[in-house]
Design a protein around this motif. Structure first.
Motif, PDB file in Angstrom:
ATOM      1  N   PHE A  12      41.687  49.332  48.338  1.00 47.01           N
ATOM      2  CA  PHE A  12      42.707  48.393  47.930  1.00 47.01           C
ATOM      3  C   PHE A  12      43.719  49.178  47.103  1.00 47.01           C
ATOM      4  N   CYS A  14      46.841  50.305  44.967  1.00 41.79           N
ATOM      5  CA  CYS A  14      47.695  49.560  44.045  1.00 41.79           C
ATOM      6  C   CYS A  14      48.941  50.381  43.753  1.00 41.79           C
ATOM      7  N   MET A  27      47.334  40.813  42.683  1.00 42.31           N
ATOM      8  CA  MET A  27      46.316  40.588  43.685  1.00 42.31           C
ATOM      9  C   MET A  27      46.317  41.745  44.670  1.00 42.31           C
ATOM     10  N   LEU A  29      44.882  42.579  48.169  1.00 39.59           N
ATOM     11  CA  LEU A  29      44.200  41.917  49.280  1.00 39.59           C
ATOM     12  C   LEU A  29      43.443  42.913  50.127  1.00 39.59           C
ATOM     13  N   LYS A  69      36.332  38.393  45.393  1.00 37.43           N
ATOM     14  CA  LYS A  69      36.051  37.213  46.218  1.00 37.43           C
ATOM     15  C   LYS A  69      35.620  37.650  47.605  1.00 37.43           C
ATOM     16  N   GLU A  74      32.303  34.365  44.611  1.00 37.32           N
ATOM     17  CA  GLU A  74      33.246  35.173  43.843  1.00 37.32           C
ATOM     18  C   GLU A  74      32.751  35.307  42.406  1.00 37.32           C
ATOM     19  N   ASP A 117      37.093  39.795  50.606  1.00 40.46           N
ATOM     20  CA  ASP A 117      38.383  39.202  50.953  1.00 40.46           C
ATOM     21  C   ASP A 117      39.491  39.572  49.980  1.00 40.46           C
ATOM     22  N   GLN A 118      39.162  39.682  48.699  1.00 43.98           N
ATOM     23  CA  GLN A 118      40.227  39.821  47.700  1.00 43.98           C
ATOM     24  C   GLN A 118      39.685  40.438  46.418  1.00 43.98           C
ATOM     25  N   THR A 120      41.251  41.066  42.473  1.00 45.64           N
ATOM     26  CA  THR A 120      42.353  40.767  41.572  1.00 45.64           C
ATOM     27  C   THR A 120      42.121  41.463  40.245  1.00 45.64           C
TER      28      THR A 120
END
Length: 150
Positions: A12, A14, A27, A29, A69, A74, A117-118, A120
């Motif tokens: 992920f 950033c 977030m 994703l 999540k 989550e 899925d995610q 954060t």
């Protein structure tokens, strides 16, 4: 995100600022001290690794949290380690946190992936000075690993 059982890794990326101007969370994703604790049904052991970028003023003194999540559930955790001296989330630094929380995903038997899925990341100003001056933080990368099996 890396699943130690299958060796599958999902990144992920950033490489961006987290600040009050861009909201207090970004977030992305697609506990420490619990290493010896036994797992109960529905729990996994995770290691979260966060790398703060090398940009000027990239670090933060704000409280940092992560929310993960997946299809099974989550969790949200504050990333802190009261057993280690020194500052966290400084320029160019990697900080790692190990903890136990709910199992958010099963390994997909078809392609051996771990479908998170995610993810954060969020910041919370804890002092009056932080509320006035802001709580910017430039994150280079985040890695969430399921270390239950390893």
């Amino acid at each position: 995100v890396r699943h130690n059982g299958t060796g599958t890794t999902t990144m992920f990326p950033c490489d961006n600022w987290l600040s009050k101007e861009t909201a207090l969370e970004r977030m992305l994703l697609a506990g420490t001290g619990e290493e010896g604790r036994e797992l109960t049904d529905g729990q996994r052991r995770y290691c979260v690794s966060v790398v703060t970028s090398n940009k000027s003023y990239a670090g933060t003194d704000a409280a940092v949290f992560i929310a993960v999540k997946g299809p099974r559930g989550e969790f949200t955790r504050r990333l802190e380690d009261k057993t280690v001296f020194g500052k966290r989330f400084e320029k160019g630094q990697e900080d790692a946190f190990t903890f136990i929380d709910v199992d958010v995903a099963d390994v997909n038997p078809v392609d051996n992936t771990w479908p998170i899925d995610q993810v954060t990341l969020g910041l919370k100003a804890e002092s009056v000075l932080q509320r006035v001056t802001g709580t910017d933080w430039h994150v280079f990368s985040v890695k969430v690993a399921d270390v239950t099996t390893g």
